[in-house]
Write an enzyme that holds these catalytic residues in place. Structure first.
Site, PDB file in Angstrom:
ATOM      1  N   SER A 267     -19.069  10.354  23.750  1.00 45.01           N
ATOM      2  CA  SER A 267     -18.686  10.313  25.146  1.00 45.01           C
ATOM      3  C   SER A 267     -17.839  11.492  25.612  1.00 45.01           C
ATOM      4  CB  SER A 267     -17.923   9.016  25.439  1.00 45.01           C
ATOM      5  OG  SER A 267     -16.713   8.964  24.700  1.00 45.01           O
TER       6      SER A 267
ATOM      7  N   SER B 191     -17.400   9.988  19.192  1.00 46.71           N
ATOM      8  CA  SER B 191     -17.359  10.517  20.560  1.00 46.71           C
ATOM      9  C   SER B 191     -16.695  11.873  20.704  1.00 46.71           C
ATOM     10  CB  SER B 191     -16.661   9.528  21.497  1.00 46.71           C
ATOM     11  OG  SER B 191     -17.560   8.545  21.914  1.00 46.71           O
TER      12      SER B 191
ATOM     13  N   LYS C 156     -10.039  14.745  28.921  1.00 47.52           N
ATOM     14  CA  LYS C 156     -11.058  13.711  29.134  1.00 47.52           C
ATOM     15  C   LYS C 156     -10.493  12.665  30.088  1.00 47.52           C
ATOM     16  CE  LYS C 156     -13.995  10.623  26.302  1.00 47.52           C
ATOM     17  NZ  LYS C 156     -14.254  10.151  24.918  1.00 47.52           N
TER      18      LYS C 156
END
Lengths: 533, 159
Positions: A173, A197, A97
């Site tokens: 996210s 997330s 990420k």
């Protein structure tokens, strides 16, 4: 027909590489070929207008690090050929990420304000994964600074598409992470979870995502959002790979004072043990959502999606069949406070953490004549931050202002105590319930359409209503794939346990996996890979 | 679509209920940044109900003060969106006001208590060289002789 090598479990890929049945370079090349097939237009920060063709592709990667990955894969193959030790993840493709620092690569956090930031150091979790042999194939998209539940707030567009239906969001996210893993563009991914997330996008994309206990995994090198809530955790396609990744990333770190100084168990050791004596709870507060209506002051009750409710109840039956005792009607009465409390705490912490981006030391600086230093700050922050960071900073400043602080911030921290007490009561071994874990839905619905919610910051926040309480309480949670809805979109179920009970959650998750290994939905592949070899 | 009948909206988005039409989708970006163009011009878009101006807690004056403190230069359409969303969020936060919490309830600043048994010991206070110093300086937008260059710093002459 046997599964393509890129869709095999990471542990099986690693075994084949160790045993000489596959090379790290060969697996990398297969992974890059898959990526080419599903990825589509590369996300960028240029002005973007949605093209219908974008709703058929995944575009998970902000940056692909192919040359670096090839070097690493060649080094692993050379080490194996020379009989040198490699690591439990030798040759396994990993997507990171883009809010984790990977030395020498761009690390954007999905924001224009960090678009040109090259990380001079590596996050501890990334460093440990690379030492274990994982091959970083690139940095994946996320909501800007993680501020969102759909990936649409990223400065880098097109937005990530859900591999099961790219017209739908992957969640957020960590939606780039879960989409990449679901589509076989990586076998593992590193995510972060502040309100859900990791778990919410894992549920939306049909993969496993774990938020470990607060402090279980070092956050050194993770770009901070809300420091009392942020957790680093794994994204994988199955429980065993999740355990394998936890074995590598968990543990104390001298560079992170909030990393718990606690020995790490072997998360693989108990995976296949039976569930005799385990107590698994179901709470009505996770089936019926209480949503505050500000005009009437009344908490309106709404049920979660019936298909998801059914999946949770079926999971309970299957786990009971494996020896667990199901305890019903466990009260978690403060669950509904999770979102309003989060609106306060996370904003205050975000405002504090985002003051460092000022156009001076690193990242984006407004290029034209800016007058004095104050104007440089204003213009750099004005042009560098998107709407969601601005919104969070402004709200954080408002609710922590001296005249409002007692009414909002202190009150939210007290409510957080009540949320924590719900979990302590449920998990108290001497108490009425004595639970090993709670079994809940991960999300109230399956993945919503791109464009359906984005822009409504309140509605978007409520996407995390079943996951956020675990962040307030600090307890670990995991989302596990549990079938598909009528529209072919994945359903996720969630296990929540006491502090540092990751082993038990993985064990229960594995029991569910074994109980459903012949389920018909397990043979269905995400739509973006269905016609690929 | 009312703002807090949230689940219904998610369900429409996820296709679990038959979405009546695209009219119920919020097309924020057409109103502001036009990043997506999937909301055809001329089609009626039912937007979430925002609070009326007289209900706003964050007035334009308070908003300007916050923007000043946050050091943001904002475009006009950003101002409008941000203030509306701030007020909408404040309405959701009002749920906290209904919470019956006695002053004795302690605050929790971290979910998992930092007990001594699991806290990291303090490190020795020794100087360690940073091997990446040059890379760090190289990341600054403008440098000269390893100093970071900034425009004039506002100041007043003291008499």
């Amino acid at each position: 027909m046997s599964a393509p090598v890129v869709d095999l479990p990471a542990y099986e890929q690693a075994r084949r590489i160790r045993d000489g049945e596959l090379t790290a370079v060969g697996l990398l090349q297969a992974t890059l070929k898959r990526t080419e097939a599903v990825e589509g237009q590369q996300p960028s920060s240029r002005p973007y207008a949605l093209d219908a063709a974008d709703l058929e592709k995944v575009h998970a990667f902000i940056n692909r690090t192919e040359a670096r990955a090839l070097q690493r894969a060649e080094a692993i193959d050379a080490a194996l050929a020379a009989g040198e030790p490699t690591g439990p993840l030798a040759g396994v493709p990993l997507a990171v990420k883009d809010n984790f620092c990977v030395q020498g690569t761009a690390t954007t956090a999905g924001s224009k304000i960090l678009e040109n930031f090259i990380s001079p150091y590596a996050a501890t979790a990334v460093e440990r994964l690379e030492q274990a042999g994982a091959v970083v194939v690139g940095k994946v998209n996320l909501d800007e600074f993680t501020f969102g539940s759909s990936n649409e707030s990223s400065a880098f567009l097109p937005p990530v598409g859900n591999p099961w239906n790219p017209a739908h969001v992957p969640g957020g996210s960590s939606g780039g992470s879960t989409a990449a893993v679901a589509a076989g563009e990586a076998s593992l991914s590193l995510g972060s979870d502040t309100a859900g997330s990791i778990r919410q996008p894992a549920a939306f994309c049909g993969v496993v995502g774990m938020k470990p206990t607060y402090g279980r995994v070092s956050r050194y090198g993770l770009i901070a959002f809300a420091s009392s809530l942020d957790c680093v955790g794994p994204v994988a396609r199955n429980i065993t790979d999740t355990a394998l990744m936890m074995n590598v990333i968990a543990g104390p770190d001298r560079r992170d004072a909030t990393a718990a100084n606690l020995a790490v168990p072997d998360y693989l050791a108990q995976l296949d043990s039976d569930l005799e004596g385990m107590r698994i709870g179901l709470s009505p507060d996770y089936f019926w959502l209480k949503i505050f209506d500000p005009t009437t002051g009344v908490l309106e009750e709404q049920p979660i999606s019936p298909e998801i409710e059914k999946a949770v109840l079926e999971a309970a039956e299957l786990l009971a069949g494996r020896g667990a005792t199901i305890v019903e009607d466990v009260p978690m009465p403060n669950t509904h406070m999770g979102i309003p409390v989060y609106f306060v705490i996370s904003r205050v912490e975000a405002a504090s953490n985002l003051h460092r981006y000022d156009g001076v030391k690193y990242g984006f600086r407004y290029g034209e004549d800016t007058g004095d230093l104050t104007e440089l700050y204003r213009k750099s922050r004005g042009a560098g931050f998107g709407l969601q960071p601005k919104l969070r900073i402004l709200m954080g400043m408002y609710v922590s202002a001296e005249q409002y602080e007692k009414g909002y911030y202190e009150r939210a921290l007290q409510a957080r105590t009540l949320i924590r007490q719900d979990f302590e009561r449920a998990f108290d071994p001497e108490g009425q319930y004595g639970l090993d874990c709670l079994l809940t839905a991960t999300t109230p619905t399956t993945a919503f359409k791109i464009g359906a919610v984005y822009g409504d910051s309140v509605l978007m926040q409520y996407a995390d209503m079943l996951t956020v309480a675990a962040n307030h309480a600090g307890v670990p949670g995991i989302s596990i794939p549990a079938g598909l809805d009528r529209g072919g979109l994945p359903i996720g179920i969630q296990l929540l346990g006491p502090d540092f009970s990751e082993s038990r959650l993985l064990q229960i998750g594995r029991a569910y996996e074994r109980a459903t290994e012949d389920a018909s939905w397990r043979s269905i592949r995400p739509i973006v890979v269905r016609n690929l070899p | 679509m009312t703002k807090l009948s949230g689940l219904q909206s998610f369900m429409q988005g996820s296709g679990q209920k038959d979405p009546a039409s695209k009219k119920t989708e919020s097309c924020f970006d057409r109103r502001t940044a036009s990043r997506y163009n999937d909301c055809p011009e001329g089609e009626e878009v039912l937007l979430p109900q925002y609070p009326s101006r007289q209900d706003d807690e964050i007035t334009p004056e308070i908003f300007d003060h916050l923007v000043d403190l946050a050091a943001f230069h904002l475009e006009p359409e950003e101002r409008e969106y941000l203030r509306k969303e701030l007020n909408a969020q404040l309405k959701a936060i009002r749920e906290l006001e209904a919470l019956d919490v006695s002053p004795e309830v302690p605050i929790t600043s971290h979910g998992v208590p930092f007990k001594a048994a699991i806290s990291a010991p303090l490190r020795e206070d020794v100087i360690e060289a940073c091997p990446e110093a040059d890379d760090i300086v190289a990341g600054a937008p403008e440098t000269e002789l390893r100093y970071i260059v900034v425009p004039d710093i506002p100041h007043e002459e003291l008499e």
